[in-house]
Scaffold this motif. Structure first.
Motif, short mmCIF file in Angstrom:
data_model
loop_
_atom_site.label_atom_id
_atom_site.label_comp_id
_atom_site.label_asym_id
_atom_site.label_seq_id
_atom_site.Cartn_x
_atom_site.Cartn_y
_atom_site.Cartn_z
N LEU A 15 0.83 -1.20 0.00
CA LEU A 15 0.00 0.00 0.00
C LEU A 15 0.87 1.26 0.00
N LYS A 18 2.50 2.10 -3.26
CA LYS A 18 1.59 2.63 -4.29
C LYS A 18 1.11 4.05 -3.94
N VAL A 20 -0.14 5.09 -0.71
CA VAL A 20 -1.04 5.24 0.45
C VAL A 20 -0.14 5.48 1.67
N ASP A 50 -2.57 -7.30 -4.06
CA ASP A 50 -3.09 -6.01 -4.54
C ASP A 50 -3.71 -6.19 -5.91
N SER A 65 -4.88 -1.10 -3.06
CA SER A 65 -4.18 0.18 -3.24
C SER A 65 -5.14 1.26 -3.74
#
Length: 215
Positions: A15, A18, A20, A50, A65
């Motif tokens: 996460l 990507k 986040v 993901d 994500s």
């Protein structure tokens, strides 16, 4: 380290990689076990990957994500009342329940809403209310909302939803033709009108008016 703890660490790392990065969003996603929302069977082992996965009624559970980036863009505060259009598996609403005061979620498929409610009850997420309704019209009886998130693509941000957004509120919605690349749009309602940001390309199922065949 147990394999579960390891998978969770890899999940959070993916996460972050990507984009986040919001600590509250990451904590909410860590608390929300995606495996609960993947309808068992063949895909249960892929809950921490993901990738989008199929669920009932021809719908999908979005890749984590994208859920994280949409949630982050919404800038939810603990006092916010949030409307989600497109309950699906219930995964996005469950994450929002850890961030907001109250979450209203609506889906045109009765079967999905019933399934999501059962998971919310099991997880004791008492600040979510799920409805079967045509989400393109929002929930006028509960409006206005501080935040609105739409998990299906519209050709334009839907007027009825914009009308239910409080001044100072934020809506995040995928916009574009259903068969082409869509853009994730953030709309802020200010005293002087609506302000739009284009965030990133995405792909979502189209926002469809009316109820599903199952109610």
């Amino acid at each position: 380290m147990s394999s579960d703890a390891e998978r969770k660490m890899q999940f959070l790392y993916a996460l972050r990689s990507k984009g986040v990065t919001d600590a509250r969003v990451l904590t909410a996603m860590e608390k929300t076990d995606r495996a609960e929302f993947v309808q068992g069977g063949v895909f249960a082992d892929r809950a921490y990957e993901d990738m989008p996965l199929p669920i009932a009624c021809g719908q999908t559970i979005s890749q984590p994500s994208v859920v994280g980036l949409m949630t982050q863009a919404l800038e939810v505060t603990p006092r916010d009342k949030v409307l989600e259009v497109g309950t699906g598996s219930g995964y996005q609403a469950a994450i929002l329940s850890h961030l907001a005061r109250r979450v209203y979620t609506v889906d045109r498929h009765k079967r999905l809403v019933q399934g999501a409610r059962a998971i919310f009850d099991k997880l004791d997420l008492t600040n979510i209310t799920a409805f079967t309704a045509d989400g393109s019209f929002g929930l006028p009886d509960q409006a206005p909302f501080d935040r609105i998130i739409v998990t299906a693509a519209a050709e334009d941000p839907p007027g009825p939803l914009l009308a239910q957004l409080r001044v100072g509120g934020i809506m995040v919605v995928p916009v574009g033709q259903s068969d082409a690349v869509q853009s994730l749009i953030r709309v802020r309602r200010a005293e002087d009108g609506l302000h739009y940001d284009e965030l990133r390309p995405v792909r979502f199922v189209p926002l469809v008016e009316g109820l599903g065949r199952d109610g």
